[in-house]
Design a protein around this motif. Structure first.
Motif, PDB file in Angstrom:
ATOM      1  N   PHE A 213     -19.574  16.555  10.719  1.00 14.99           N
ATOM      2  CA  PHE A 213     -19.493  17.878  10.097  1.00 14.99           C
ATOM      3  C   PHE A 213     -20.105  19.041  10.984  1.00 14.99           C
ATOM      4  O   PHE A 213     -19.552  19.819  11.169  1.00 14.99           O
ATOM      5  CB  PHE A 213     -20.243  17.845   8.823  1.00 14.99           C
ATOM      6  N   ILE A 214     -21.266  18.773  11.737  1.00 15.23           N
ATOM      7  CA  ILE A 214     -21.754  19.490  12.868  1.00 15.23           C
ATOM      8  C   ILE A 214     -20.650  19.897  13.912  1.00 15.23           C
ATOM      9  O   ILE A 214     -20.537  20.947  14.139  1.00 15.23           O
ATOM     10  CB  ILE A 214     -23.078  18.942  13.586  1.00 15.23           C
ATOM     11  N   LYS A 215     -20.066  18.725  14.298  1.00 16.44           N
ATOM     12  CA  LYS A 215     -18.902  19.239  15.207  1.00 16.44           C
ATOM     13  C   LYS A 215     -17.659  20.287  14.590  1.00 16.44           C
ATOM     14  O   LYS A 215     -17.136  20.869  15.281  1.00 16.44           O
ATOM     15  CB  LYS A 215     -18.349  17.968  15.717  1.00 16.44           C
ATOM     16  N   ILE A 216     -17.465  20.066  13.532  1.00 21.12           N
ATOM     17  CA  ILE A 216     -16.379  20.832  13.016  1.00 21.12           C
ATOM     18  C   ILE A 216     -16.809  22.225  12.844  1.00 21.12           C
ATOM     19  O   ILE A 216     -16.181  23.352  12.897  1.00 21.12           O
ATOM     20  CB  ILE A 216     -15.955  20.413  11.399  1.00 21.12           C
ATOM     21  N   ILE A 217     -18.431  22.616  12.556  1.00 20.31           N
ATOM     22  CA  ILE A 217     -18.752  23.964  12.516  1.00 20.31           C
ATOM     23  C   ILE A 217     -18.584  24.443  13.844  1.00 20.31           C
ATOM     24  O   ILE A 217     -18.209  25.479  14.129  1.00 20.31           O
ATOM     25  CB  ILE A 217     -20.296  23.833  12.202  1.00 20.31           C
ATOM     26  N   GLU A 218     -18.975  23.614  15.181  1.00 18.67           N
ATOM     27  CA  GLU A 218     -18.833  23.968  16.289  1.00 18.67           C
ATOM     28  C   GLU A 218     -17.348  24.354  17.005  1.00 18.67           C
ATOM     29  O   GLU A 218     -17.282  24.988  17.907  1.00 18.67           O
ATOM     30  CB  GLU A 218     -19.632  22.953  17.517  1.00 18.67           C
ATOM     31  N   HIS A 219     -16.470  23.487  16.377  1.00 17.72           N
ATOM     32  CA  HIS A 219     -15.343  23.707  16.711  1.00 17.72           C
ATOM     33  C   HIS A 219     -14.667  25.003  16.694  1.00 17.72           C
ATOM     34  O   HIS A 219     -13.715  25.347  17.230  1.00 17.72           O
ATOM     35  CB  HIS A 219     -14.507  22.458  16.255  1.00 17.72           C
ATOM     36  N   LYS A 220     -14.996  25.581  15.490  1.00 17.30           N
ATOM     37  CA  LYS A 220     -14.415  26.919  15.310  1.00 17.30           C
ATOM     38  C   LYS A 220     -12.916  26.997  15.058  1.00 17.30           C
ATOM     39  O   LYS A 220     -12.022  27.841  15.769  1.00 17.30           O
ATOM     40  CB  LYS A 220     -14.757  28.078  16.199  1.00 17.30           C
ATOM     41  N   ASP A 221     -12.399  25.770  14.446  1.00 18.31           N
ATOM     42  CA  ASP A 221     -10.889  25.816  14.130  1.00 18.31           C
ATOM     43  C   ASP A 221     -10.689  25.432  12.842  1.00 18.31           C
ATOM     44  O   ASP A 221     -11.309  24.234  12.342  1.00 18.31           O
ATOM     45  CB  ASP A 221     -10.334  24.865  15.129  1.00 18.31           C
ATOM     46  N   ARG A 222      -9.791  26.034  11.954  1.00 15.70           N
ATOM     47  CA  ARG A 222      -9.780  25.745  10.672  1.00 15.70           C
ATOM     48  C   ARG A 222      -9.192  24.450  10.447  1.00 15.70           C
ATOM     49  O   ARG A 222      -9.450  23.630   9.317  1.00 15.70           O
ATOM     50  CB  ARG A 222      -8.905  26.662   9.960  1.00 15.70           C
ATOM     51  N   THR A 223      -8.155  24.078  11.359  1.00 17.81           N
ATOM     52  CA  THR A 223      -7.393  22.599  11.032  1.00 17.81           C
ATOM     53  C   THR A 223      -8.520  21.568  11.415  1.00 17.81           C
ATOM     54  O   THR A 223      -8.349  20.337  10.965  1.00 17.81           O
ATOM     55  CB  THR A 223      -6.543  22.568  12.222  1.00 17.81           C
ATOM     56  N   ALA A 224      -9.728  21.780  11.816  1.00 11.22           N
ATOM     57  CA  ALA A 224     -10.736  20.765  12.069  1.00 11.22           C
ATOM     58  C   ALA A 224     -11.711  20.482  10.711  1.00 11.22           C
ATOM     59  O   ALA A 224     -12.127  19.278  10.671  1.00 11.22           O
ATOM     60  CB  ALA A 224     -11.767  20.772  13.089  1.00 11.22           C
ATOM     61  N   ALA A 225     -11.450  21.349   9.967  1.00 13.12           N
ATOM     62  CA  ALA A 225     -12.091  21.214   8.648  1.00 13.12           C
ATOM     63  C   ALA A 225     -11.458  20.504   7.627  1.00 13.12           C
ATOM     64  O   ALA A 225     -10.095  20.222   7.538  1.00 13.12           O
ATOM     65  CB  ALA A 225     -12.735  22.303   8.140  1.00 13.12           C
ATOM     66  N   GLY A 226     -11.896  20.072   6.401  1.00 11.66           N
ATOM     67  CA  GLY A 226     -11.252  19.492   5.232  1.00 11.66           C
ATOM     68  C   GLY A 226     -10.304  20.532   4.592  1.00 11.66           C
ATOM     69  O   GLY A 226     -10.395  21.721   4.800  1.00 11.66           O
ATOM     70  N   ARG A 227      -9.507  19.840   3.609  1.00 10.02           N
ATOM     71  CA  ARG A 227      -8.781  20.747   2.751  1.00 10.02           C
ATOM     72  C   ARG A 227      -9.405  21.515   1.843  1.00 10.02           C
ATOM     73  O   ARG A 227     -10.860  21.294   1.701  1.00 10.02           O
ATOM     74  CB  ARG A 227      -7.857  19.873   1.742  1.00 10.02           C
TER      75      ARG A 227
END
Length: 248
Positions: A213-227
């Motif tokens: 979850f922390i990496k998703i925040i850091e990634h700054k890419d909507r495709t990395a997060a959930g639906r």
């Protein structure tokens, strides 16, 4: 003269707040009512847009009049005018430069999940019967606190200068038969809360770790997060302003 409207609404039957041609919207409904009762075209400006199907326990909007009005009388007449989906909680005079959108300090949202099938909550919560690890969801939610870039949770096509938000509260609570996500921030991006909830559910299901979850925040890419979860469980619950906006 400028006034703040404190509004509650059930958004199920509306195509969101913002006025749209050939669509039934809350802004159009409320503007039409105020304009008819005041006898002059009266635009309103809200604290922010809510999407189709999203509800509000408290939405704030401002409107202007040339002369002072009887706010209690207008409140009464508006509530008689509207269907049961819209309620005017109060109308208060504010300073001439007070702005419902730009002067808001914080906005709070709540997202309701019902894990036990209930026909009376079908339009007001998201039925999600899968077992969830709420402790892990709260551990992940705590990583949202503070000022950060939340581009991973924003709709892709949106006109904003930046994706920086300051989240001051993010927590899941069990309330009666519902699991409720409470989140408060100075601003929210389009689709942000629904994307946050959808991603946190992945943590609760064990499909993502807190570190993921922390990496998703850091990634700054909507495709990395959930639906994005359905809009029906989402409520704008509170909008706060500095005392300086109100007339003495």
């Amino acid at each position: 003269m400028r006034y703040f409207l404190d509004i509650s609404y059930k958004g199920t039957s509306y195509h969101g707040w913002q006025f749209q041609k050939n669509a039934h919207t809350l802004q159009a409904e409320i503007e039409n009512a105020i304009s008819r009762l005041l006898g002059v075209q009266t635009p309103i400006m809200a604290s922010g847009r809510t999407d189709a199907g999203v509800h509000a326990k408290q939405q704030i909007a401002h409107f202007d009049t040339v002369e002072s009005i009887d706010v209690e009388k207008l409140e009464f007449r508006l509530n008689r005018f509207f269907t049961r989906d819209i309620t005017i909680n109060s109308i208060v005079e504010v300073k001439p430069d007070a702005h419902a959108r730009f002067n808001a300090n914080e906005r709070a949202y709540e997202y309701y999940i019902n894990q036990k099938k209930n026909p009376f909550l079908q339009e007001l919560s998201y039925y999600f019967p899968n077992p969830l690890k709420v402790e892990l969801m709260n551990e992940a939610a705590s990583k949202l606190l503070g000022t950060q870039d939340f581009e991973s949770f924003s709709k892709v096509k949106t006109e904003v200068n930046n994706f920086i938000c300051n989240i001051t509260k993010a927590r899941w609570q069990i309330e009666n038969d519902s699991l409720v996500f409470h989140v408060t921030a100075n601003r929210f991006l389009r689709g942000m809360v629904r994307a946050l909830v959808g991603t946190l559910l992945e943590v609760g299901l064990g499909k993502l770790t807190v570190e993921d979850f922390i990496k998703i925040i850091e990634h700054k890419d909507r495709t990395a997060a959930g639906r994005a979860v359905p809009p029906k469980g989402l409520f704008l619950s509170k909008v706060t302003y500095p005392s300086s906006v109100y007339s003495n």
